[in-house]
Design a protein around this motif. Structure first.
Motif, short mmCIF file in Angstrom:
data_model
loop_
_atom_site.label_atom_id
_atom_site.label_comp_id
_atom_site.label_asym_id
_atom_site.label_seq_id
_atom_site.Cartn_x
_atom_site.Cartn_y
_atom_site.Cartn_z
N SER A 37 0.82 -1.21 0.00
CA SER A 37 0.00 0.00 0.00
C SER A 37 0.86 1.26 0.00
O SER A 37 2.06 1.23 0.26
CB SER A 37 -0.90 0.01 1.24
OG SER A 37 -0.11 0.23 2.41
N VAL A 38 0.19 2.38 -0.27
CA VAL A 38 0.84 3.68 -0.20
C VAL A 38 1.44 3.89 1.19
O VAL A 38 2.60 4.29 1.34
CB VAL A 38 -0.18 4.79 -0.54
CG1 VAL A 38 0.38 6.17 -0.18
CG2 VAL A 38 -0.57 4.74 -2.01
N LEU A 39 0.66 3.61 2.24
CA LEU A 39 1.14 3.83 3.60
C LEU A 39 2.32 2.94 3.94
O LEU A 39 3.32 3.40 4.51
CB LEU A 39 0.00 3.60 4.59
CG LEU A 39 0.34 3.82 6.07
CD1 LEU A 39 0.77 5.27 6.30
CD2 LEU A 39 -0.84 3.46 6.97
N ASP A 40 2.25 1.66 3.59
CA ASP A 40 3.35 0.74 3.89
C ASP A 40 4.63 1.16 3.16
O ASP A 40 5.74 1.04 3.71
CB ASP A 40 2.98 -0.69 3.52
CG ASP A 40 2.01 -1.31 4.51
OD1 ASP A 40 1.97 -0.86 5.67
OD2 ASP A 40 1.27 -2.25 4.14
N ASN A 41 4.50 1.65 1.93
CA ASN A 41 5.67 2.14 1.21
C ASN A 41 6.26 3.37 1.89
O ASN A 41 7.49 3.51 1.97
CB ASN A 41 5.30 2.47 -0.24
CG ASN A 41 5.49 1.28 -1.18
OD1 ASN A 41 6.58 1.05 -1.69
ND2 ASN A 41 4.41 0.52 -1.36
N ALA A 42 5.40 4.25 2.39
CA ALA A 42 5.89 5.45 3.05
C ALA A 42 6.56 5.14 4.38
O ALA A 42 7.43 5.89 4.84
CB ALA A 42 4.74 6.43 3.25
N LEU B 85 9.21 10.38 -1.47
CA LEU B 85 9.67 11.59 -0.78
C LEU B 85 9.12 11.65 0.64
O LEU B 85 9.84 11.97 1.58
CB LEU B 85 9.25 12.83 -1.56
CG LEU B 85 9.98 13.08 -2.88
CD1 LEU B 85 9.32 14.20 -3.66
CD2 LEU B 85 11.43 13.40 -2.63
N ALA B 86 7.83 11.35 0.79
CA ALA B 86 7.23 11.36 2.13
C ALA B 86 7.93 10.36 3.05
O ALA B 86 8.11 10.63 4.25
CB ALA B 86 5.73 11.04 2.03
N ARG B 87 8.31 9.22 2.51
CA ARG B 87 9.03 8.19 3.30
C ARG B 87 10.28 8.78 3.94
O ARG B 87 10.55 8.57 5.13
CB ARG B 87 9.42 7.04 2.38
CG ARG B 87 10.34 6.01 3.03
CD ARG B 87 11.00 5.13 1.97
NE ARG B 87 9.98 4.45 1.18
CZ ARG B 87 10.22 3.91 -0.02
NH1 ARG B 87 11.42 3.99 -0.56
NH2 ARG B 87 9.26 3.31 -0.68
N ALA C 17 -4.38 9.60 -4.31
CA ALA C 17 -4.66 8.16 -4.29
C ALA C 17 -6.07 7.96 -3.77
O ALA C 17 -6.66 8.85 -3.14
CB ALA C 17 -3.64 7.43 -3.40
N ALA C 18 -6.61 6.77 -4.04
CA ALA C 18 -7.95 6.45 -3.54
C ALA C 18 -7.97 6.37 -2.02
O ALA C 18 -9.00 6.54 -1.38
CB ALA C 18 -8.43 5.13 -4.14
N GLY C 19 -6.81 6.14 -1.43
CA GLY C 19 -6.64 6.05 0.02
C GLY C 19 -5.25 5.55 0.28
O GLY C 19 -4.57 5.03 -0.61
N ASP C 20 -4.78 5.67 1.52
CA ASP C 20 -3.40 5.24 1.78
C ASP C 20 -3.29 3.72 1.86
O ASP C 20 -2.19 3.18 2.01
CB ASP C 20 -2.82 5.90 3.03
CG ASP C 20 -3.62 5.66 4.29
OD1 ASP C 20 -4.27 4.60 4.38
OD2 ASP C 20 -3.59 6.52 5.18
N ARG D 253 1.02 9.92 7.45
CA ARG D 253 -0.23 10.27 6.75
C ARG D 253 -0.31 11.78 6.52
O ARG D 253 -0.76 12.23 5.47
CB ARG D 253 -1.43 9.78 7.56
CG ARG D 253 -1.67 8.28 7.45
CD ARG D 253 -3.01 7.90 8.05
NE ARG D 253 -3.39 6.55 7.67
CZ ARG D 253 -3.62 5.56 8.52
NH1 ARG D 253 -3.51 5.77 9.83
NH2 ARG D 253 -3.96 4.36 8.09
N GLU D 254 0.14 12.55 7.49
CA GLU D 254 0.12 14.01 7.34
C GLU D 254 1.09 14.43 6.23
O GLU D 254 0.78 15.35 5.44
CB GLU D 254 0.50 14.67 8.66
CG GLU D 254 -0.56 14.53 9.74
CD GLU D 254 -0.08 15.03 11.08
OE1 GLU D 254 1.14 15.31 11.21
OE2 GLU D 254 -0.91 15.14 12.01
N LEU D 255 2.23 13.76 6.14
CA LEU D 255 3.20 14.08 5.09
C LEU D 255 2.68 13.70 3.71
O LEU D 255 2.89 14.43 2.74
CB LEU D 255 4.53 13.36 5.37
CG LEU D 255 5.43 14.01 6.41
CD1 LEU D 255 6.55 13.06 6.82
CD2 LEU D 255 6.02 15.31 5.86
N LEU D 256 2.00 12.57 3.61
CA LEU D 256 1.42 12.18 2.33
C LEU D 256 0.42 13.23 1.85
O LEU D 256 0.36 13.53 0.65
CB LEU D 256 0.72 10.81 2.45
CG LEU D 256 1.65 9.60 2.63
CD1 LEU D 256 0.84 8.36 3.01
CD2 LEU D 256 2.45 9.34 1.36
N ALA D 257 -0.34 13.78 2.79
CA ALA D 257 -1.27 14.85 2.42
C ALA D 257 -0.51 16.13 2.07
O ALA D 257 -0.87 16.84 1.13
CB ALA D 257 -2.24 15.11 3.57
#
Length: 501
Positions: free
Chosen positions: A349-354, A406-408, A386-389, A376-380
């Protein structure tokens, strides 16, 4: 003016009720290079897949030589004379060039594959394409990237292609290989082959194309004669607004602080005698040809291919960077040029990658706690769309994938950021956002090292430029240096004393 070879009218396509293309018109003439540009998600790939038979349109018409056609599969499109050269090659590395070129339609004699005829026909096709540097009998896996691209093109020509779709054809090419591709494109034009050229690199679009069609949000915005438009006008059509300059303002002397990272006489199996200093608050650009040592320098600083000689200092103190883990603990982040292979885990997922780097190095990051909220705040904050993290990252555009990477790293609060081709394969709008973010990081005190093969980006973003050649530093240039100076140092046509004289 010749009649169109291909004409599309009112093409539409939806997936699961989401409109991807709507009422798109396009035509390509024999011997024309017609560029198709637009931001990620504009519908370029879907349109190319309809033309090449991968998708069937929901509505509209396709005409070839003035006659209506309907493609139900890529094989239908191939039979009609349409070939597509994908950004990622579709070749068998353990087969010969000739075997790849005639795969699935090998010449047969007396019930057996006629290898002599296959070899001769491949040689003739290579000669027609102006390629004489390799033999039809060589294994494809032994060829360079540019040579493999020629094989892909010759594969299409072996099927009597009259229209070629080229999707980001220079994405994996070194600078000197791009000129070879240019020559091949012009040779195809001379043969009357029509070309649809999809690229994010506007320099190539203006160098090669006769006309440009702009797509935005699945619709055709305009079709322009290349000679009658400018880069600024084209960008405005693509993003729906004017970009206030392609690059943010450079640092002023007061913004740049003390030396944060210094390499003295650094060497390994790819580098020799490298001396580089990187200061807080600056963007140090690294230029040079592919294989010159640019990426090798970034990998050495990140501990992926450590220095075996010389010294590295961090904030004036010697430091050993023997592994990526050691580099991360020292406050160094690395955005690799190979986003797909090394930058993301496509099935996660997006979150796991970050969260990937933090979880790998710091035990406190494991689990779901305050750090997850921060990410999550950094992704925003970096505006990941994305459809969701919880969405798998492979479904995001290249620009959004890069923002997740980059957020990671931003979540770890690095002091030093190493960017290797940070905007490769990313559309103009996303490039501008990443440029602004990189400059903000430098203004906030980070030391940024940025490698780029795009000279306008290298010159527009850098406060100072170090040019590499043959694993060593060829010279250093100040902000505002010319393309001629960078290329001269990179190729050996100029020496460091000649460009600083």
């Amino acid at each position: 003016m010749p009649e169109p070879l291909l004409r599309l009218a009112d093409i539409g396509k939806s997936f699961l009720g989401v409109r991807v293309l709507a009422d798109v018109d396009l035509d390509v003439r024999p011997g024309e290079v017609h560029a198709v540009v637009g931001e990620n998600g504009a519908g370029k790939s879907t349109l190319m897949k309809i033309i090449s038979g991968v998708y069937v349109p929901d509505g509209g018409t396709i005409e070839l030589d003035g006659a209506a056609v309907s493609f139900r599969s890529p094989r239908d499109a191939q039979r009609a004379g349409i070939g597509i050269i994908h950004q990622e090659f579709n070749l068998l590395p353990e087969r010969t060039v000739a075997e790849n070129v005639f795969l699935g339609h090998e010449p047969v004699r007396r019930g057996l594959v006629d290898r002599k005829a296959m070899h001769e026909r491949t040689a003739a096709l290579l000669a027609a394409a102006g390629e004489t540097s390799f033999d039809p009998g060589v294994l494809v896996g032994r060829l360079g990237v540019a040579q493999q691209q020629v094989v892909e093109i010759v594969k299409a020509l072996a099927l009597d292609a009259r229209l070629l779709i080229m999707d980001e054809p220079t994405a994996a090419l070194a600078d000197h290989e791009v000129e070879l591709l240019y020559a091949l494109v012009r040779r195809l034009q001379e043969r009357g082959i029509g070309l649809l050229y999809v690229s994010h690199r506007l320099t190539e679009v203006f160098d090669l194309s006769d006309r440009i069609t702009v797509l935005k949000d699945g619709r055709r915005v305009t079709t322009l004669a290349t000679a009658d438009t400018t880069g600024d006008q084209l960008v405005k059509h693509m993003v729906g607004r004017e970009l206030a300059g392609y690059f943010p303002p450079r640092a002023v002397p007061g913004d740049i602080g003390a030396v944060r990272l210094a390499v003295h006489n650094g060497a390994n199996h790819k580098l020799r005698g490298v001396d580089v200093q990187l200061r807080a608050g600056e963007i140090l650009g690294i230029g040079g040809l592919q294989g010159s040592g640019r990426s090798a320098l970034a990998r050495a600083l990140f501990g992926a291919d450590p220095f075996t000689a010389g010294t590295v200092e961090l904030d004036g103190a010697p430091v050993q960077l023997r592994s990526p883990r050691a580099a991360i603990r020292a406050g160094i982040a690395y955005v690799t040029e190979d986003r797909k292979g090394e930058g993301i885990v496509a099935g996660q997922s997006v979150l796991d990658n970050a969260l990937l780097a933090g979880r790998a190095v710091f035990p406190a990051w494991r689990g779901r706690g305050p750090r997850t909220v921060k990410v999550r705040e950094l992704l925003a904050a970096v505006e990941v769309h994305a459809a969701g993290d919880d969405q798998e990252i492979r479904f995001l555009s290249g620009g959004n994938q890069q923002k997740v990477v980059l957020a990671r790293w931003l979540a770890l609060g690095p002091k030093i950021l190493l960017f290797d081709e940070p905007t490769r394969g990313i559309d103009v709008g996303a490039k501008s956002a990443i440029h602004d973010l990189v400059r903000k990081l430098a203004r906030d005190g980070a030391a940024v090292l940025m490698i780029s093969s795009e000279l306008p980006e290298l010159l527009g973003m850098s406060d100072r430029i170090v040019v590499m050649r043959d694993g060593a530093v060829a010279g250093e240039l100040p902000a505002g240096a010319s393309e001629e100076d960078v290329v001269g140092l990179a190729t050996g046509a100029l020496t460091a004393s000649e460009v600083t004289a």
